[in-house]
Every structure is written in structure tokens, then in C-alpha cells.
Motif scaffolding. Structure first.
Motif, PDB file in Angstrom:
ATOM      1  N   LYS A   1      11.720  28.568 -18.359  1.00  0.00           N
ATOM      2  CA  LYS A   1      11.834  27.227 -18.939  1.00  0.00           C
ATOM      3  C   LYS A   1      13.041  27.111 -19.862  1.00  0.00           C
ATOM      4  CE  LYS A   1       9.364  23.864 -21.805  1.00  0.00           C
ATOM      5  NZ  LYS A   1      10.366  23.814 -22.881  1.00  0.00           N
TER       6      LYS A   1
ATOM      7  N   ARG B   1       7.789  28.149 -15.930  1.00  0.00           N
ATOM      8  CA  ARG B   1       7.152  29.313 -16.549  1.00  0.00           C
ATOM      9  C   ARG B   1       8.119  30.030 -17.498  1.00  0.00           C
ATOM     10  NH1 ARG B   1       2.199  30.038 -14.415  1.00  0.00           N
ATOM     11  NH2 ARG B   1       1.764  28.932 -12.450  1.00  0.00           N
TER      12      ARG B   1
ATOM     13  N   TRP C   1       4.565  19.868 -20.436  1.00  0.00           N
ATOM     14  CA  TRP C   1       3.517  20.592 -19.700  1.00  0.00           C
ATOM     15  C   TRP C   1       3.979  20.891 -18.269  1.00  0.00           C
ATOM     16  CZ3 TRP C   1       0.590  19.384 -15.323  1.00  0.00           C
ATOM     17  CH2 TRP C   1      -0.513  20.205 -15.083  1.00  0.00           C
ATOM     18  N   ILE C   2       4.597  19.890 -17.623  1.00  0.00           N
ATOM     19  CA  ILE C   2       5.108  20.113 -16.262  1.00  0.00           C
ATOM     20  C   ILE C   2       6.175  21.198 -16.264  1.00  0.00           C
ATOM     21  CG2 ILE C   2       6.433  19.076 -14.376  1.00  0.00           C
ATOM     22  CD1 ILE C   2       5.054  16.448 -14.951  1.00  0.00           C
ATOM     23  N   GLN C   3       7.080  21.145 -17.246  1.00  0.00           N
ATOM     24  CA  GLN C   3       8.144  22.146 -17.323  1.00  0.00           C
ATOM     25  C   GLN C   3       7.580  23.546 -17.496  1.00  0.00           C
ATOM     26  OE1 GLN C   3      10.366  20.470 -20.572  1.00  0.00           O
ATOM     27  NE2 GLN C   3      11.791  19.377 -19.232  1.00  0.00           N
ATOM     28  N   LYS C   4       6.568  23.685 -18.338  1.00  0.00           N
ATOM     29  CA  LYS C   4       5.962  25.000 -18.552  1.00  0.00           C
ATOM     30  C   LYS C   4       5.298  25.516 -17.289  1.00  0.00           C
ATOM     31  CE  LYS C   4       5.085  24.582 -23.528  1.00  0.00           C
ATOM     32  NZ  LYS C   4       4.046  24.458 -24.585  1.00  0.00           N
ATOM     33  N   ARG C   5       4.611  24.650 -16.563  1.00  0.00           N
ATOM     34  CA  ARG C   5       3.930  25.070 -15.334  1.00  0.00           C
ATOM     35  C   ARG C   5       4.914  25.312 -14.195  1.00  0.00           C
ATOM     36  NH1 ARG C   5       1.135  25.276 -18.848  1.00  0.00           N
ATOM     37  NH2 ARG C   5      -1.083  24.781 -19.112  1.00  0.00           N
ATOM     38  N   LEU C   6       5.982  24.524 -14.176  1.00  0.00           N
ATOM     39  CA  LEU C   6       6.936  24.620 -13.068  1.00  0.00           C
ATOM     40  C   LEU C   6       7.921  25.763 -13.243  1.00  0.00           C
ATOM     41  CD1 LEU C   6       7.724  23.125 -10.432  1.00  0.00           C
ATOM     42  CD2 LEU C   6       9.316  21.762 -11.777  1.00  0.00           C
TER      43      LEU C   6
END
Length: 288
Positions: free
Chosen positions: A152, A149, A142-147
Motif C-alpha cells: 500500500k 496489502r 479500506w479498499i487500498q489496504k485489502r487490494l
């Protein structure tokens, strides 16, 4: 089949197996502290951590996802207790760190007071996981997707070499580490305090989070994967238990093993039964 089938037995048994390790681990530390000399405790703790590490390494060469997971789980717990908690205890006592005392009662032991100093090391490990590996942790993903985008897949290209025992070992230690850091931050009166509304909200949030994680477990057919998911479920679930025990909402009987030997022995028997059951399950190949 897919996600339409619920594997309630796997989820519940895995949850209970990991849950039982929490009171047993606490009770083991208390028994060692009360029945052994301080010097013997430190030697025993160091040996425990070494045995845990050996178990994790042995698990790399064991066949079967479930058995590798069990080696990593037990080894990881022994490693954390022996080489993290007891080592913090040793240096806290060696350099005279005083416990936190309220109304004449020790509410936080010295080793836990200095544990938050390891926050930088925890962030160092998390930085490696977030930027350098694709993995199955929903939180990190989830962090990777938000950070990252849309970038990724460029930044996090591939997973690390996967050994189930090592994966379980790291999961156990990283999640336990994170929960201790969170609790110590909440308990610290310089920040919040154990009776602060935010501390209560953290407990409620973790309880709700544990329910969501358990819901995901219900759709996992594999015993090994279910046990690994249970590590997250149980540790997150244990946060509100720690908070409620801290504010004396109930008595933590596992911190008084001499007084509550029978219930702890029942928990130990249940844990050994589930461990043996899953070990035998791990010897059978699941039919597709």
C-alpha cells in the motif's frame, strides 16, 4: 483527551446541517419545475451549477477549515443539482426518454433512468482515487489496504494537493453519485426491483452503516472535519429514506413543497441558523 472525549454538539449539529440540505434540494428542484418554463429551468439549472463551481473555487482562497468546508459543501450541492441533475434532465427531455410509470404514477423520472449510464465515469474516478492518492476516506483506505496489502505505501505514496473546499466538493459529488447509482440499480426490475428483499437489505445495511459513521463523528473535535464526515453519514442515511419513500411507507413531503410550505420553511430556517452558527465558529481559532 484523544478519542476519550465525545463532541456530541459538533456531531449532531453537523449531521443536521447536512441532513437539511436533502429535503431542501429536492424541494428546490420541484419548485423550479412547477413555477418556471422548461427552457427557464434549464438556463437556471446551468447557472446554478456555474455558481456552485465558483463558490468551490472561492473556498480555496478562504481562510479557515470550517469556512472552506462550508464553501465546498454548498458549492458542491449547487454543482450537483445544476450541472448533473438538471443536465441529465435536459438531455432526457430533449431526446424523448420516457419516465417509468406504475399504476398511472411516475415512479422514476427520465433523468434518473439514464443516470446509471454514467457508471463507467464513476469507476474511472474511483480508480484514480484508489491507485493515485492517499486520502482520509475510510472506504477508499479500506479498499487500498485489502487490494494492495503490504504494498500500500509503495503504490499510494502521497496525497494530492489538499484544498479543503475541493476535498468537500469532490466528497459531496462522489458520494451522491454513488448513492444514485446504487438506488437505480436496486430499483431496476431487470436486476432487483424496489420491493426485492435485497433492496430492503441495502436500506438496512446503509442505516446501520450511517450509525457507525456517526459514531466516528462523535470523536472529531473540529467543526470542519465533522461537517465533512457528516456528508458521508447523511448520504448513507438517506438511502433507506429514499427506499421507504419509494415503496410509499411514508409521504415524502419535500416532493410536495406547495402543500408543505411551513415544515420546509422551518427546515430552511434551521439550516440557515446552523450555517450562520458554524460560519461564526469558523472565525474563531480552536484552543488546543
Amino acid at each position: 483527551m484523544g478519542k476519550s472525549k465525545v463532541y456530541f454538539l459538533q456531531a449532531l449539529a453537523s449531521f443536521i446541517l447536512v441532513l437539511f440540505t436533502m429535503p431542501l434540494g429536492h424541494a428546490l428542484m420541484i419548485i423550479m419545475e412547477k413555477t418556471m418554463t422548461p427552457e427557464a429551468v434549464h438556463y437556471a439549472g446551468f447557472t446554478m451549477g456555474f455558481v456552485g463551481l465558483v463558490m468551490v473555487i472561492v473556498g480555496v482562497f478562504v481562510k479557515g477549515d470550517t469556512r472552506q468546508t462550508l464553501w465546498g459543501l454548498i458549492g458542491g450541492l449547487l454543482f450537483w443539482t445544476g450541472w448533473v441533475e438538471f443536465l441529465f434532465q435536459y438531455y432526457a427531455h430533449r431526446f424523448g426518454v420516457q419516465p417509468e410509470i406504475e399504476n398511472g404514477v411516475v415512479v422514476t423520472k427520465p433523468e434518473y433512468l439514464i443516470l446509471p449510464a454514467s457508471f463507467g465515469f464513476w469507476m474511472m474516478m474511483m480508480t484514480m482515487y484508489i491507485f493515485s492518492t492517499r486520502n482520509g476516506c475510510n472506504f477508499i483506505t479500506w479498499i487500498q489496504k485489502r487490494l494492495f496489502r503490504e504494498r500500500k505505501n509503495q503504490i499510494v505514496v502521497q496525497p494530492m494537493t489538499r484544498h479543503t473546499s475541493i476535498v468537500t466538493f469532490m466528497e459531496v459529488n462522489m458520494i451522491l453519485w454513488a448513492s444514485y447509482l446504487l438506488l437505480m440499480f436496486c430499483y431496476d426490475k431487470n436486476f432487483l426491483g424496489d420491493h426485492h428483499p435485497v433492496t430492503y437489505l441495502v436500506g438496512v445495511g446503509c442505516f446501520i452503516g450511517a450509525l457507525f459513521i456517526f459514531q466516528k463523528q462523535l470523536y472529531i473535535a473540529s467543526w470542519g472535519a465533522n461537517i465533512r464526515m457528516s456528508v458521508a453519514t447523511v448520504v448513507v442515511f438517506w438511502v433507506p429514506i429514499e427506499i421507504l419513500g419509494r415503496i410509499n411507507f411514508f409521504k415524502e413531503f419535500w416532493t410536495h413543497p406547495q402543500e408543505y410550505a411551513f415544515p420546509l420553511l422551518c427546515i430552511l430556517a434551521g439550516f440557515l441558523f446552523l450555517l450562520g452558527f458554524m460560519w461564526l465558529k469558523g472565525s474563531k481559532k480552536k484552543r488546543s
